[in-house]
Design a protein around this motif. Structure first.
Motif, PDB file in Angstrom:
ATOM      1  N   GLU A 186       0.845  -1.206   0.000  1.00  0.00           N
ATOM      2  CA  GLU A 186       0.000   0.000   0.000  1.00  0.00           C
ATOM      3  C   GLU A 186       0.875   1.250   0.000  1.00  0.00           C
ATOM      4  OE1 GLU A 186      -3.941  -1.539   2.449  1.00  0.00           O
ATOM      5  OE2 GLU A 186      -2.055  -1.268   3.499  1.00  0.00           O
ATOM      6  N   ALA A 187       1.970   1.175   0.752  1.00  0.00           N
ATOM      7  CA  ALA A 187       2.876   2.327   0.806  1.00  0.00           C
ATOM      8  C   ALA A 187       3.520   2.566  -0.566  1.00  0.00           C
ATOM      9  CB  ALA A 187       3.944   2.089   1.867  1.00  0.00           C
ATOM     10  N   ALA A 188       3.868   1.474  -1.270  1.00  0.00           N
ATOM     11  CA  ALA A 188       4.466   1.612  -2.608  1.00  0.00           C
ATOM     12  C   ALA A 188       3.483   2.288  -3.555  1.00  0.00           C
ATOM     13  CB  ALA A 188       4.880   0.238  -3.132  1.00  0.00           C
ATOM     14  N   ASP A 189       2.194   1.956  -3.392  1.00  0.00           N
ATOM     15  CA  ASP A 189       1.159   2.595  -4.220  1.00  0.00           C
ATOM     16  C   ASP A 189       1.140   4.098  -3.990  1.00  0.00           C
ATOM     17  OD1 ASP A 189       0.404   0.279  -5.349  1.00  0.00           O
ATOM     18  OD2 ASP A 189      -1.351  -0.052  -4.038  1.00  0.00           O
ATOM     19  N   ILE A 190       1.245   4.472  -2.715  1.00  0.00           N
ATOM     20  CA  ILE A 190       1.242   5.902  -2.377  1.00  0.00           C
ATOM     21  C   ILE A 190       2.384   6.602  -3.102  1.00  0.00           C
ATOM     22  CG2 ILE A 190       1.602   7.571  -0.492  1.00  0.00           C
ATOM     23  CD1 ILE A 190       0.303   5.586   1.390  1.00  0.00           C
ATOM     24  N   LEU A 191       3.560   5.980  -2.993  1.00  0.00           N
ATOM     25  CA  LEU A 191       4.746   6.588  -3.614  1.00  0.00           C
ATOM     26  C   LEU A 191       4.553   6.809  -5.111  1.00  0.00           C
ATOM     27  CD1 LEU A 191       7.989   4.932  -2.256  1.00  0.00           C
ATOM     28  CD2 LEU A 191       7.425   7.351  -2.346  1.00  0.00           C
ATOM     29  N   ARG A 192       3.998   5.782  -5.717  1.00  0.00           N
ATOM     30  CA  ARG A 192       3.832   5.844  -7.164  1.00  0.00           C
ATOM     31  C   ARG A 192       2.856   6.953  -7.532  1.00  0.00           C
ATOM     32  NH1 ARG A 192       1.686   1.216  -7.789  1.00  0.00           N
ATOM     33  NH2 ARG A 192       3.631   0.124  -7.400  1.00  0.00           N
ATOM     34  N   THR A 193       1.680   6.930  -6.870  1.00  0.00           N
ATOM     35  CA  THR A 193       0.639   7.865  -7.300  1.00  0.00           C
ATOM     36  C   THR A 193       0.914   9.285  -6.826  1.00  0.00           C
ATOM     37  OG1 THR A 193      -0.636   7.197  -5.392  1.00  0.00           O
ATOM     38  CG2 THR A 193      -1.216   6.152  -7.479  1.00  0.00           C
ATOM     39  N   TYR A 232      15.013   7.314   0.102  1.00  0.00           N
ATOM     40  CA  TYR A 232      14.147   8.192   0.896  1.00  0.00           C
ATOM     41  C   TYR A 232      13.613   7.402   2.087  1.00  0.00           C
ATOM     42  CZ  TYR A 232      13.851  10.431  -3.703  1.00  0.00           C
ATOM     43  OH  TYR A 232      14.141  10.997  -4.906  1.00  0.00           O
ATOM     44  N   VAL A 233      12.889   8.141   2.930  1.00  0.00           N
ATOM     45  CA  VAL A 233      12.078   7.472   3.963  1.00  0.00           C
ATOM     46  C   VAL A 233      10.662   7.999   3.799  1.00  0.00           C
ATOM     47  CG1 VAL A 233      11.621   7.216   6.429  1.00  0.00           C
ATOM     48  CG2 VAL A 233      13.977   7.170   5.576  1.00  0.00           C
ATOM     49  N   LEU A 234       9.731   7.060   3.688  1.00  0.00           N
ATOM     50  CA  LEU A 234       8.323   7.460   3.632  1.00  0.00           C
ATOM     51  C   LEU A 234       7.751   7.306   5.038  1.00  0.00           C
ATOM     52  CD1 LEU A 234       5.850   8.198   1.813  1.00  0.00           C
ATOM     53  CD2 LEU A 234       5.327   5.735   1.793  1.00  0.00           C
ATOM     54  N   LYS A 235       7.228   8.416   5.524  1.00  0.00           N
ATOM     55  CA  LYS A 235       6.636   8.392   6.876  1.00  0.00           C
ATOM     56  C   LYS A 235       5.132   8.473   6.720  1.00  0.00           C
ATOM     57  CE  LYS A 235       8.416  10.554  10.531  1.00  0.00           C
ATOM     58  NZ  LYS A 235       9.120   9.494  11.259  1.00  0.00           N
ATOM     59  N   VAL A 236       4.479   7.377   7.016  1.00  0.00           N
ATOM     60  CA  VAL A 236       3.014   7.425   6.993  1.00  0.00           C
ATOM     61  C   VAL A 236       2.601   7.724   8.437  1.00  0.00           C
ATOM     62  CG1 VAL A 236       0.896   6.195   6.469  1.00  0.00           C
ATOM     63  CG2 VAL A 236       2.982   5.760   5.138  1.00  0.00           C
ATOM     64  N   ILE A 237       1.987   8.874   8.592  1.00  0.00           N
ATOM     65  CA  ILE A 237       1.753   9.397   9.940  1.00  0.00           C
ATOM     66  C   ILE A 237       0.665   8.590  10.644  1.00  0.00           C
ATOM     67  CG2 ILE A 237       1.162  11.493  11.253  1.00  0.00           C
ATOM     68  CD1 ILE A 237       3.675  11.910   9.611  1.00  0.00           C
ATOM     69  N   ASP A 238       0.906   8.361  11.926  1.00  0.00           N
ATOM     70  CA  ASP A 238      -0.079   7.704  12.775  1.00  0.00           C
ATOM     71  C   ASP A 238      -1.453   8.346  12.533  1.00  0.00           C
ATOM     72  OD1 ASP A 238      -1.594   6.770  14.874  1.00  0.00           O
ATOM     73  OD2 ASP A 238      -0.432   7.773  16.450  1.00  0.00           O
ATOM     74  N   PRO A 239      -2.473   7.549  12.123  1.00  0.00           N
ATOM     75  CA  PRO A 239      -3.772   8.145  11.797  1.00  0.00           C
ATOM     76  C   PRO A 239      -4.349   8.941  12.962  1.00  0.00           C
ATOM     77  CG  PRO A 239      -3.763   5.789  11.291  1.00  0.00           C
ATOM     78  CD  PRO A 239      -2.458   6.096  11.958  1.00  0.00           C
ATOM     79  N   GLN A 240      -3.924   8.564  14.188  1.00  0.00           N
ATOM     80  CA  GLN A 240      -4.460   9.308  15.334  1.00  0.00           C
ATOM     81  C   GLN A 240      -3.646  10.568  15.646  1.00  0.00           C
ATOM     82  OE1 GLN A 240      -4.555   6.284  18.344  1.00  0.00           O
ATOM     83  NE2 GLN A 240      -6.015   5.104  17.115  1.00  0.00           N
ATOM     84  N   TYR A 245       3.930  10.626  -5.421  1.00  0.00           N
ATOM     85  CA  TYR A 245       5.249  11.221  -5.640  1.00  0.00           C
ATOM     86  C   TYR A 245       5.826  10.896  -7.015  1.00  0.00           C
ATOM     87  CZ  TYR A 245       5.286  12.415  -0.705  1.00  0.00           C
ATOM     88  OH  TYR A 245       4.986  12.956   0.522  1.00  0.00           O
ATOM     89  N   GLY A 246       5.186   9.972  -7.690  1.00  0.00           N
ATOM     90  CA  GLY A 246       5.683   9.583  -9.006  1.00  0.00           C
ATOM     91  C   GLY A 246       6.982   8.812  -8.921  1.00  0.00           C
ATOM     92  N   ILE A 247       7.155   8.082  -7.821  1.00  0.00           N
ATOM     93  CA  ILE A 247       8.417   7.330  -7.650  1.00  0.00           C
ATOM     94  C   ILE A 247       8.090   5.838  -7.629  1.00  0.00           C
ATOM     95  CG2 ILE A 247      10.326   6.856  -6.055  1.00  0.00           C
ATOM     96  CD1 ILE A 247      10.110   9.773  -5.131  1.00  0.00           C
ATOM     97  N   GLU A 248       8.836   5.142  -8.426  1.00  0.00           N
ATOM     98  CA  GLU A 248       8.698   3.684  -8.475  1.00  0.00           C
ATOM     99  C   GLU A 248       9.802   3.119  -7.583  1.00  0.00           C
ATOM    100  OE1 GLU A 248       6.367   0.995  -9.423  1.00  0.00           O
ATOM    101  OE2 GLU A 248       6.061   2.688 -10.800  1.00  0.00           O
ATOM    102  N   ALA A 249       9.440   2.383  -6.533  1.00  0.00           N
ATOM    103  CA  ALA A 249      10.503   1.985  -5.594  1.00  0.00           C
ATOM    104  C   ALA A 249      10.164   0.706  -4.842  1.00  0.00           C
ATOM    105  CB  ALA A 249      10.718   3.100  -4.572  1.00  0.00           C
ATOM    106  N   ALA A 250      11.246   0.104  -4.297  1.00  0.00           N
ATOM    107  CA  ALA A 250      11.066  -1.043  -3.391  1.00  0.00           C
ATOM    108  C   ALA A 250      11.047  -0.499  -1.963  1.00  0.00           C
ATOM    109  CB  ALA A 250      12.226  -2.008  -3.572  1.00  0.00           C
ATOM    110  N   LEU A 251      10.160  -1.063  -1.152  1.00  0.00           N
ATOM    111  CA  LEU A 251      10.007  -0.526   0.212  1.00  0.00           C
ATOM    112  C   LEU A 251      10.320  -1.582   1.265  1.00  0.00           C
ATOM    113  CD1 LEU A 251       8.453   1.713  -1.339  1.00  0.00           C
ATOM    114  CD2 LEU A 251       6.920   1.804   0.623  1.00  0.00           C
ATOM    115  N   GLU A 252      10.825  -1.087   2.349  1.00  0.00           N
ATOM    116  CA  GLU A 252      11.095  -2.001   3.468  1.00  0.00           C
ATOM    117  C   GLU A 252      10.628  -1.305   4.744  1.00  0.00           C
ATOM    118  OE1 GLU A 252      14.986  -3.565   5.814  1.00  0.00           O
ATOM    119  OE2 GLU A 252      15.254  -2.988   3.710  1.00  0.00           O
ATOM    120  N   ALA A 253       9.829  -2.017   5.548  1.00  0.00           N
ATOM    121  CA  ALA A 253       9.289  -1.383   6.770  1.00  0.00           C
ATOM    122  C   ALA A 253      10.420  -1.128   7.760  1.00  0.00           C
ATOM    123  CB  ALA A 253       8.229  -2.281   7.388  1.00  0.00           C
TER     124      ALA A 253
END
Ligand code: PMP
Length: 768
Positions: A15-22, A51-59, A24-32
């Motif tokens: 799901e995070a890779a999808d975010i990046l693609r749509t 890079y580091v993708l930070k998906v913010i705590d929903p709360q 940021y326009g970046i195609e990448a491999a992700l590791e938690a």
């Protein structure tokens, strides 16, 4: 409060890779990546950039997310070379990505990847401490102009919240740890006010081994990450949190903490009061870690697992900090930071106003502000076990004595030339506890005055002016009594003759050899003859029944018998100085003279009888007192005043109600046994002396000779490192004097014994 519970977002890497693609326009491999609340992913783009993708705590609070982005922008502008992440914009040129995944709204940030290894995984993290300290100061410098409303967030890790968090203490299941946390919380309350006055600003607030990156040599800081726990607070929280975290992570020792601080102050100076707060804040942060973990262990096991290693380390580190003590730790930090501890000012003023010769205990003098039972507390809130003070006989600030004094002082405080019930009742109670012959009291204000009056009485009644005393005796400070006090130094006057101390090591319950009895008798004969040769006959024999200043002896009555007999035969009155041993301290007897087998003509009391309220008493047969009154017309303005009498009555009542003499017998006996056992194990401990709660432990060199220097070291180390107050006694100054309030219990004795064992075991080198 935010952040007690850890992350609950289960966003997958796909799901995070999808975010990046749509977005940021970046195609990448992700590791938690690990993260306490935000969900972080390491991103390796197809073009090799990272890079580091930070998906913010929903709360997470929207304002806090905004704050995190704005601070990165601020830092990029203020100090572009600072190794902190840089923000990457979305395709729509926004700093924050807003999106919905599986029906849930998310915010995400894409930040630059910083190279390096985490400090928490570094081989030799100590190498990096100076550069980390300097980098933190540089970061704080750059943060000075930053502000955001979210910085006022209530964050569980903010040590200022410790008093609220303390409600969780019930979750800490280890008894000792719970007690330590309580101790820290109590101390911390005292320092909150000071914290509010310190230089404050936006700070990172969470620098630990998992938020710091180092180069491959482990020396240079290549990154400081995670601005999610920023607060506006005292600047000194920055180094304090880092020190606390590195200690609890086991990545730094207490002595290495100076390197981090040195680095910090090399880039930005700290004020003395900030350095002074370090200890309290660090202790508080330890307590916060322990409380958060205890709570999570029950409510958030996954979050608890993440902390499990640091918990046992935090407990150990907290104990070490408390045992080393505020004074020792802070002194080292002040030295590193080039600041002076605030007490330095008080010491200077004291020396100027009280004279440089006004004695102070301990290498690092204590600034004591409060007492409670067997505990004393210094200005910084550090607690000390009082094994020294006998004046607070029934315990410091005993509530019954305090309220008796308060009630009386609010009602009446006059001298004794009016009728008053309390002083009479007190005299009745004292005399009821003494042999029938000792039936009349003269009230004064100190032990010295009591002995002064007793001496004048003896001179007046016998018509003589000679005195027999123990060598190295202590009886007080008035002109007449100072002459009876060779312990203060100076030559012994012609009207004084000294008796030798009893044989060392002989205990009250042991038979004295005929030879030793003969020596005591001959010694008394000689002293009397010496007086005679100098033109004096003895008016009195003075005896402190505990032989305290001699080094605390506990000889059997057989030792004193021939001495007392000869003194009396020579016409001397026998004066029992009960200033040290009276009121049950020996454990076996209410009066020390009973333990010695002495039948005194006059008894003097002081120190413990008012539990800190000044008071002294002379008790003698009525005819003696009346003869003295007739000749000298004695009156003391403060002696026997209503407040002193109220204190005295309360002390006697508490002694009885709390069975403190029995406690002195029991606890003193246990302590004595413990000391004996220690003396078997450690060569520096020699004879154990005394009884009840007046005990002495000889400190000796490897050849078994009295060793004053070693003894002084013991007293200072016990105080500084173990928070235990003792003193020294005896002509050689090598007898550790153990003379606590009478409410001293086994747990206190055990604490003392453990500290003595640790100090002896520390293998200190005393060679000159
Ligand atoms: N007698 C003895 C045995 C003492 O130990 C002391 C005080 N150390 C005194 C008298 C004098 O008491 P104060 O200091 O209260 O005058």
């Amino acid at each position: 409060m935010r952040a007690l519970r850890t992350n609950s977002s289960g966003l997958s890497a796909t799901e995070a890779a999808d975010i990046l693609r749509t977005v940021y326009g970046i195609e990448a491999a992700l590791e938690a990546l690990p993260g306490e609340r935000d969900r972080n992913f390491a991103v390796r783009a197809q073009d090799g950039s990272r890079y580091v993708l930070k998906v913010i705590d929903p709360q997470a609070d929207a304002a806090m997310v905004d704050c995190q982005t704005r601070v990165l922008m601020h830092l990029a502008e203020q100090d572009p070379a600072l190794p902190v992440p840089r923000l990457c914009l979305t395709r729509a040129c926004t700093e924050v990505a807003k999106l919905t995944v599986a029906g849930q709204a998310h915010s995400a940030l894409l930040i630059s990847h910083l190279p390096g290894q985490l400090l928490v995984q570094a081989q030799a993290p100590a190498l990096a401490l100076p550069t980390l300290g300097a980098m933190m100061a540089r970061l704080d410098h750059a943060l000075r102009g930053f502000f955001h409303v979210a910085l006022a967030q209530s964050l569980v890790w903010d040590v200022r919240r410790l008093p609220e968090l303390a409600e969780l203490v019930g979750y800490v299941d280890d008894d000792d740890m719970r007690r330590l946390v309580h101790e820290v919380v109590a101390q911390f309350k005292d320092c909150q006010l000071r914290l509010r006055g310190l230089p404050s600003q936006a700070i990172h607030g969470d620098i630990h081994g998992g938020n710091v990156l180092l180069d491959s040599a482990g020396f240079r800081v290549t990154g400081i990450v995670d601005f999610g726990d920023m607060i506006h607070g005292p600047r000194v929280f920055e180094p304090a949190v880092a020190i606390s975290e590195l200690l609890t992570e086991g990545r730094m020792t207490l002595s290495e903490s100076g390197a981090l601080l040195r680095g910090y102050v090399s880039a930005q100076a700290l004020e003395a009061r900030e350095v002074d707060a370090l200890y309290d804040v660090i202790l508080a942060r330890h307590a916060v870690s322990l409380l958060v973990h205890a709570w999570r262990a029950q409510h958030d096991p996954a979050g608890a697992r993440a902390l499990v290693n640091s918990v046992s380390q935090a407990a150990r580190s907290l104990e070490q900090l408390l045992n080393t003590g505020r004074a020792a730790v802070s002194e080292a930090w002040h030295e590193t930071a080039g600041t002076s501890p605030p007490m330095a000012g008080l010491r200077r003023r004291r020396a100027r106003l009280l004279g440089a010769g006004a004695e102070l205990f301990y290498e690092e003098p204590l600034h004591i502000v409060r007492g409670e039972d067997v505990w004393l507390f210094d200005a910084a809130g550090r607690r000390y076990l009082d094994v020294y003070n006998n004046v607070p006989h029934v315990g410091h600030a005993h509530p019954s004595v305090v309220s008796a004094i308060q009630r009386q002082v609010a009602l009446l405080a006059t001298h004794t030339r009016y009728l008053h019930e309390a002083v009479i009742r007190y005299a009745e109670q004292l005399t009821a506890r003494l042999p029938p012959r000792l039936d009349t009291c003269i009230f004064v204000n100190s032990g010295s005055e009591a002995n002064d009056v007793a001496w004048r009485m003896a001179e007046s009644i016998t018509g003589r002016h000679g005195a027999l005393i123990m060598e190295h005796a202590y009886h007080g400070i008035t002109h007449a009594v100072a002459a009876l006090t060779p312990a203060l130094g100076g030559s012994v006057a012609a009207h004084i003759a000294c008796l030798r101390a009893p044989p060392s090591g002989v205990a009250v319950d042991q038979a004295l050899s005929a030879a030793d009895v003969a020596v005591a008798a001959a010694n008394a004969d000689q002293a009397i003859a010496d007086l005679q040769a100098r033109g004096h006959r003895p008016a009195a024999l003075f005896l402190d029944s505990a032989l305290t200043s001699n080094g605390i002896f506990d000889p059997p009555p057989a030792w004193l018998e021939p001495i007392a007999e000869r003194a009396r035969a020579a016409g001397a009155l026998l004066i029992g100085d009960e200033v040290q041993y009276g009121l049950g301290r020996s454990g076996s007897h209410f009066w020390g003279f009973e333990r010695r087998g002495l039948d005194p003509d006059i008894v003097t009391l002081g120190k413990p009888i008012g539990n800190g309220f000044p008071m002294g008493v002379v008790i003698a047969p009525r005819e003696m007192v009346e003869q003295f009154q007739a000749r000298c017309g004695f009156f003391s303005t403060f002696g026997g005043n209503a407040v002193a009498a109220a204190a005295g009555l309360a002390v006697l009542q508490v002694l009885e109600q709390e069975a403190l003499q029995a406690n002195a017998q029991k606890t003193g006996g246990e302590l004595r046994e413990g000391l004996r056992a220690l003396a078997q194990q450690h060569a520096e401990f020699g004879a154990v002396r005394g009884s009840g709660l007046l005990l002495g432990l000889e400190i000796q060199d490897p050849q078994g000779r009295p060793d004053k220097r070693r003894a002084q070291r013991f007293v200072n180390v016990l105080c500084a490192e173990h928070g235990i107050l003792t003193g020294l006694e005896g002509p050689s100054g090598n007898v550790l004097k153990l003379r606590p309030p009478m409410s001293f219990r086994k747990e206190h004795a055990d604490r003392l014994l453990a500290a003595l064992a640790a100090t002896a075991g520390a293998g200190q080198d005393f060679s000159p």
